[in-house]
Design a protein around this motif. Sequence first.
Motif, PDB file in Angstrom:
ATOM      1  N   GLY A 108       0.827  -1.191   0.000  1.00  0.00           N
ATOM      2  CA  GLY A 108       0.000   0.000   0.000  1.00  0.00           C
ATOM      3  C   GLY A 108       0.861   1.240   0.000  1.00  0.00           C
ATOM      4  O   GLY A 108       1.914   1.285   0.643  1.00  0.00           O
ATOM      5  N   ASN A 109       0.430   2.256  -0.745  1.00  0.00           N
ATOM      6  CA  ASN A 109       1.204   3.482  -0.888  1.00  0.00           C
ATOM      7  C   ASN A 109       0.219   4.659  -0.889  1.00  0.00           C
ATOM      8  O   ASN A 109      -0.829   4.588  -1.540  1.00  0.00           O
ATOM      9  N   PRO A 110       0.504   5.736  -0.175  1.00  0.00           N
ATOM     10  CA  PRO A 110      -0.450   6.846  -0.100  1.00  0.00           C
ATOM     11  C   PRO A 110      -0.834   7.438  -1.452  1.00  0.00           C
ATOM     12  O   PRO A 110      -1.997   7.762  -1.691  1.00  0.00           O
ATOM     13  N   THR A 111       0.144   7.586  -2.354  1.00  0.00           N
ATOM     14  CA  THR A 111      -0.157   8.160  -3.670  1.00  0.00           C
ATOM     15  C   THR A 111      -1.008   7.203  -4.488  1.00  0.00           C
ATOM     16  O   THR A 111      -1.958   7.618  -5.175  1.00  0.00           O
ATOM     17  N   ARG A 112      -0.690   5.917  -4.425  1.00  0.00           N
ATOM     18  CA  ARG A 112      -1.502   4.916  -5.128  1.00  0.00           C
ATOM     19  C   ARG A 112      -2.914   4.858  -4.540  1.00  0.00           C
ATOM     20  O   ARG A 112      -3.909   4.780  -5.280  1.00  0.00           O
ATOM     21  N   HIS A 113      -3.008   4.930  -3.220  1.00  0.00           N
ATOM     22  CA  HIS A 113      -4.324   4.886  -2.562  1.00  0.00           C
ATOM     23  C   HIS A 113      -5.189   6.080  -2.982  1.00  0.00           C
ATOM     24  O   HIS A 113      -6.398   5.944  -3.189  1.00  0.00           O
ATOM     25  N   ASN A 114      -4.570   7.234  -3.130  1.00  0.00           N
ATOM     26  CA  ASN A 114      -5.273   8.423  -3.597  1.00  0.00           C
ATOM     27  C   ASN A 114      -5.909   8.153  -4.963  1.00  0.00           C
ATOM     28  O   ASN A 114      -7.096   8.424  -5.193  1.00  0.00           O
ATOM     29  N   PHE A 115      -5.120   7.595  -5.865  1.00  0.00           N
ATOM     30  CA  PHE A 115      -5.622   7.289  -7.203  1.00  0.00           C
ATOM     31  C   PHE A 115      -6.732   6.233  -7.147  1.00  0.00           C
ATOM     32  O   PHE A 115      -7.781   6.372  -7.799  1.00  0.00           O
ATOM     33  N   GLU A 116      -6.519   5.161  -6.401  1.00  0.00           N
ATOM     34  CA  GLU A 116      -7.512   4.088  -6.287  1.00  0.00           C
ATOM     35  C   GLU A 116      -8.838   4.625  -5.760  1.00  0.00           C
ATOM     36  O   GLU A 116      -9.917   4.253  -6.236  1.00  0.00           O
TER      37      GLU A 116
END
Length: 388
Positions: free
Chosen positions: A55-63
């Motif tokens: 899990g990554n904050p930037t990826r989570h933002n996009f998801e």
Amino acid sequence: MAPTQPSSGFGTRAIHAGQNPDPVTGAVIPPVSLSTTFKQSAAGVHSGYDYSRSGNPTRHNFETAVAALEGGKYGLAFASGSSVTATILNSLHTGSHLISVNDVYGGTYRYFTRVAVNNGVEATFVDLDNADNIKPHFRENTKLVWLETPTNPTLRIVDIQAVAKHAHAHGALLVVDNTFMSPYFQNPLALGADVVVHSVTKYINGHSDVVMGVAVTNNKEVYEQLQFLQNSIGAVPSAFDSYLARRGLMTLEVRMQRHAENAMQVAKFLETHPQVEEVIYPGLPSHPNHELAKRQQHGFGGMVSFRLRGTLDNVNVFLGQLQYITLAESLGGVESLIEAPAVMTHASVSAEDRAKLGISDTLVRMSVGIENVDDLVQDITAALEKAY
């Protein structure tokens, strides 16, 4: 910033969903989180992130943002559209069977017939111009139905709602590849799909500089299974690619509006040209599924396919003479792209199957960009004059 609501407009969600200012600096655009690992307050105790593959904050933002646009609860980003397909297929046990629309992206066809089969998963390809055609193909071990609509590259429209009813009556999940429409023009979850997938590389990112994929679902059990596989297989996008895709997503509404406006004008022009044998665009009344497209879509998108007269030689001259429209695979970028599916994107499909699907040597697929449409029409006109 107030959280977005499901009732918020599409453009509002595209800009604000998951996109909160940085709590430390107040930066309106959250910084890219490049760290591969995260400090824990105690052994096994963390603030939601421990390792960036998981899990990554930037990826989570996009998801979060893509899920909001598709009307879903859960989003999962992957390193490519193909890795989305592979991960979903890895959720099936050996001995499972799936049904796919026959007119499917060449890479998906290749994965089903040359990779999944080696893992004991069998695929049956069915013409779904009529959704009822699927009924005799279900088996006891049918676990999944896979659709594209519009299909690639012949732009057939499949009735998502009708296929969903058939799939669920047999206990199978329905996956819909929504790449061609984007969440702006079509929302398969609202029509009964269990999972919607995109090649983010295309319209969602929109600038031909990121390779990514995404899956969205409302089914918690499916989400948890795919999340486990996402982490276990590890085909996840980088933080920077996730940032770029999130950035592209902000303008999806205005881009899709322009793509569709330009595509309609290009399609109407092509219908009048003497060297064009057939134009395939769901927005034209001449399209056999025009009424279905009006019912299940919110617009007609930026993809236009057409058949030229003559031979592949004429097609090659035409493609080679274009100035603004670029001969290249892929689609969905701000720039116009064009290709010959029989020898490019669908070369992995056998000649026999291409013939059945109508993917002839003279079929051309165009991703209509957001340039000035008069320039695009003039470019096509000049190239056709030289080709004939």
